[in-house]
Scaffold this active site. Structure first.
Site, PDB file in Angstrom:
ATOM      1  N   LYS A 198     -16.332   7.597 -24.418  1.00 55.69           N
ATOM      2  CA  LYS A 198     -16.878   8.704 -25.209  1.00 55.69           C
ATOM      3  C   LYS A 198     -17.432   8.194 -26.543  1.00 55.69           C
ATOM      4  CE  LYS A 198     -13.798  12.509 -23.794  1.00 55.69           C
ATOM      5  NZ  LYS A 198     -12.874  13.532 -24.320  1.00 55.69           N
ATOM      6  N   ASP A 241     -13.665  18.009 -25.796  1.00 58.71           N
ATOM      7  CA  ASP A 241     -12.965  18.069 -24.529  1.00 58.71           C
ATOM      8  C   ASP A 241     -14.016  18.281 -23.449  1.00 58.71           C
ATOM      9  OD1 ASP A 241     -10.284  17.875 -23.440  1.00 58.71           O
ATOM     10  OD2 ASP A 241     -10.621  19.874 -22.649  1.00 58.71           O
ATOM     11  N   PHE A 287     -17.341   6.144 -16.435  1.00 52.70           N
ATOM     12  CA  PHE A 287     -15.897   6.372 -16.328  1.00 52.70           C
ATOM     13  C   PHE A 287     -15.632   7.681 -15.594  1.00 52.70           C
ATOM     14  CE2 PHE A 287     -14.967   9.657 -19.631  1.00 52.70           C
ATOM     15  CZ  PHE A 287     -16.238   9.785 -20.175  1.00 52.70           C
TER      16      PHE A 287
HETATM   17  P1  ITT Z   1      -9.665  12.215 -25.401  1.00 54.33           P
HETATM   18  O1  ITT Z   1      -8.846  13.440 -25.094  1.00 54.33           O
HETATM   19  O2  ITT Z   1      -8.906  11.138 -26.148  1.00 54.33           O
HETATM   20  O3  ITT Z   1     -10.969  12.528 -26.037  1.00 54.33           O
HETATM   21  P2  ITT Z   1      -9.704  11.945 -22.497  1.00 54.33           P
HETATM   22  O4  ITT Z   1     -10.092  10.792 -21.620  1.00 54.33           O
HETATM   23  O5  ITT Z   1      -8.312  12.499 -22.373  1.00 54.33           O
HETATM   24  O6  ITT Z   1     -10.055  11.515 -24.006  1.00 54.33           O
HETATM   25  P3  ITT Z   1     -10.851  14.559 -21.772  1.00 54.33           P
HETATM   26  O7  ITT Z   1      -9.518  15.185 -21.765  1.00 54.33           O
HETATM   27  O8  ITT Z   1     -11.954  15.249 -22.484  1.00 54.33           O
HETATM   28  O9  ITT Z   1     -10.795  13.061 -22.312  1.00 54.33           O
HETATM   29  O10 ITT Z   1     -11.477  14.264 -20.343  1.00 54.33           O
HETATM   30  C1  ITT Z   1     -11.007  14.705 -19.162  1.00 54.33           C
HETATM   31  C2  ITT Z   1     -11.376  13.759 -18.064  1.00 54.33           C
HETATM   32  O11 ITT Z   1     -12.647  14.183 -17.562  1.00 54.33           O
HETATM   33  C3  ITT Z   1     -11.565  12.294 -18.411  1.00 54.33           C
HETATM   34  O12 ITT Z   1     -10.368  11.572 -18.370  1.00 54.33           O
HETATM   35  C4  ITT Z   1     -12.516  11.854 -17.302  1.00 54.33           C
HETATM   36  O13 ITT Z   1     -11.795  11.561 -16.134  1.00 54.33           O
HETATM   37  C5  ITT Z   1     -13.353  13.080 -17.088  1.00 54.33           C
HETATM   38  N1  ITT Z   1     -14.618  12.961 -17.832  1.00 54.33           N
HETATM   39  C6  ITT Z   1     -14.880  13.375 -19.101  1.00 54.33           C
HETATM   40  N2  ITT Z   1     -16.145  13.083 -19.425  1.00 54.33           N
HETATM   41  C7  ITT Z   1     -16.706  12.486 -18.346  1.00 54.33           C
HETATM   42  C8  ITT Z   1     -17.967  11.934 -18.075  1.00 54.33           C
HETATM   43  O14 ITT Z   1     -18.937  11.919 -18.975  1.00 54.33           O
HETATM   44  N3  ITT Z   1     -18.164  11.394 -16.872  1.00 54.33           N
HETATM   45  C9  ITT Z   1     -17.213  11.389 -15.928  1.00 54.33           C
HETATM   46  N4  ITT Z   1     -15.979  11.861 -16.112  1.00 54.33           N
HETATM   47  C10 ITT Z   1     -15.714  12.404 -17.318  1.00 54.33           C
END
Ligand code: ITT
Length: 191
Positions: free
Chosen positions: A13, A69, A149
């Site tokens: 991110k 999020d 990812f």
């Molecule tokens: P932070 O809360 O520290 O920001 P996180 O990885 O826990 O990071 P989220 O809760 O927002 O992030 O994300 C939920 C999941 O959704 C994340 O772990 C990915 O598996 C998926 N995800 C989020 N953005 C994505 C993207 O651009 N492409 C593919 N999968 C994504």
């Protein structure tokens, strides 16, 4: 130049948003701010969890900051995995486990419509504002590509012919939910 703390520990991110923001603003990561913390995501909606992230870091630092999020919402599954995207296959499971669970649920179904939704929650001078970015597309039946990812290997955005995991970050940013929300954040910060 404005400096903002980005309330995330997700390196992908950070890279994606930094690429969009360029040198317009100075983005400091939690690590760079000396904050070693996993911010809780206790809520039932992406909007509330985004606010939780910016509120948490603002209360800690009293500095301008933002969090985001993101969830993958699949039409035929009534928006699942949605807010549970990170832990779809269970707490502590990998992205690959999440993908396999999703592909299993979609097995044999012809409606593969899905969208990524990003909510950015920013706090400037103590005032909180949200921006949304949506990318519509399709879930394919097998994994393709190794970049990106999360669910990137199984998602093809509308208007594209490669999965996000087959794209460079610059190519993903042409379509992505995160870039669209970030564009709105930039516009807000510049006015
Ligand atoms: P932070 O809360 O520290 O920001 P996180 O990885 O826990 O990071 P989220 O809760 O927002 O992030 O994300 C939920 C999941 O959704 C994340 O772990 C990915 O598996 C998926 N995800 C989020 N953005 C994505 C993207 O651009 N492409 C593919 N999968 C994504």
């Amino acid at each position: 130049m404005n400096t903002l703390i980005f309330a995330t520990n997700n390196k992908h991110k950070i890279d994606e948003i930094r690429t969009v923001i360029g040198s317009t603003f100075n983005i400091i990561t939690l690590t760079e701010a000396g904050i070693n913390i996993d911010i809780p995501e206790p809520h039932d909606t992406i909007e509330e969890n985004a606010d939780e992230k910016s509120t948490f870091i603002y209360n800690l630092t009293k500095k301008d900051c933002f969090g985001e999020d993101t969830g993958l919402e699949v039409e035929v599954l009534n928006g699942e995995p949605g807010v549970k995207s990170a832990r779809y296959a269970g707490e502590g499971r990998s992205s690959l486990d999440n993908i396999h669970k999703l592909l299993q649920k979609l097995d044999g179904l012809s409606n593969r419509n899905a969208q990524f939704k990003t909510i950015i929650s920013v706090i400037i001078n103590g005032k909180q504002t949200q921006f949304e970015g949506i990318c519509k597309g399709k879930i394919i039946e097998e994994l393709r590509g190794t970049d990106g990812f999360g669910y990137d290997p199984i998602f093809i955005p509308d208007g594209g012919n490669k999965t996000f995991a087959e794209m460079t970050m610059q190519e993903k940013n042409v379509f992505s939910h995160r870039r669209k929300a970030t564009d709105k954040l930039i516009e807000f910060l510049l006015t």
